[in-house]
Design a protein around this motif. Structure first.
Motif, mmCIF file in Angstrom:
data_model
loop_
_atom_site.group_PDB
_atom_site.id
_atom_site.type_symbol
_atom_site.label_atom_id
_atom_site.label_comp_id
_atom_site.label_asym_id
_atom_site.label_seq_id
_atom_site.Cartn_x
_atom_site.Cartn_y
_atom_site.Cartn_z
ATOM 1 N N PHE A 118 0.843 -1.196 0.000
ATOM 2 C CA PHE A 118 0.000 0.000 0.000
ATOM 3 C C PHE A 118 0.877 1.246 0.000
ATOM 4 N N CYS A 119 0.645 2.134 -0.946
ATOM 5 C CA CYS A 119 1.390 3.388 -1.034
ATOM 6 C C CYS A 119 0.928 4.333 0.078
ATOM 7 N N SER A 120 1.875 4.914 0.799
ATOM 8 C CA SER A 120 1.480 5.792 1.910
ATOM 9 C C SER A 120 0.903 7.129 1.426
ATOM 10 N N LEU A 121 1.098 7.484 0.166
ATOM 11 C CA LEU A 121 0.540 8.725 -0.362
ATOM 12 C C LEU A 121 -0.976 8.680 -0.434
ATOM 13 N N ASN A 122 -1.522 7.561 -0.947
ATOM 14 C CA ASN A 122 -2.967 7.501 -1.183
ATOM 15 C C ASN A 122 -3.614 6.191 -0.741
ATOM 16 N N ASN A 123 -2.841 5.313 -0.119
ATOM 17 C CA ASN A 123 -3.320 4.010 0.344
ATOM 18 C C ASN A 123 -3.747 3.092 -0.806
#
Length: 92
Positions: free
Chosen positions: A61-66
């Protein structure tokens, strides 16, 4: 021994060829959320949580946009473009 995730940890995913280049959810116009290699700058689009889905399956999961890292239809084709999905799993 299975990989044990830490749900509070964020990871950078470096290239094996150059540790200063990491997976990055592009923020460049026309390439938003394409997964690229980019120089490490500590951005939220370069940090990923790894979460267990059970049965030795994991999601990134990308921490920028989940959004999750996605491979179109599970393709194994060399050169296939991979991307970070929107949180609702819609293609960008």
């Amino acid at each position: 021994m299975a990989f044990v995730t830490d749900n509070n940890a964020l990871y950078r995913l470096p290239s094996a060829l150059d540790k200063n280049m990491v997976l990055d959810a592009s923020q460049k116009e026309g390439q938003i959320n394409d997964l690229i290699l980019y120089k490490w700058n500590n951005g939220p689009n370069q940090k990923f949580a790894i979460r267990s889905l059970g049965d030795n399956k994991y999601a990134f999961f990308c921490s920028l946009n989940n959004g999750t890292i996605e491979v179109p239809e599970g393709s194994t084709k060399e050169g296939e473009k991979i991307y970070v999905s929107k949180p609702n799993k819609a293609i960008n």
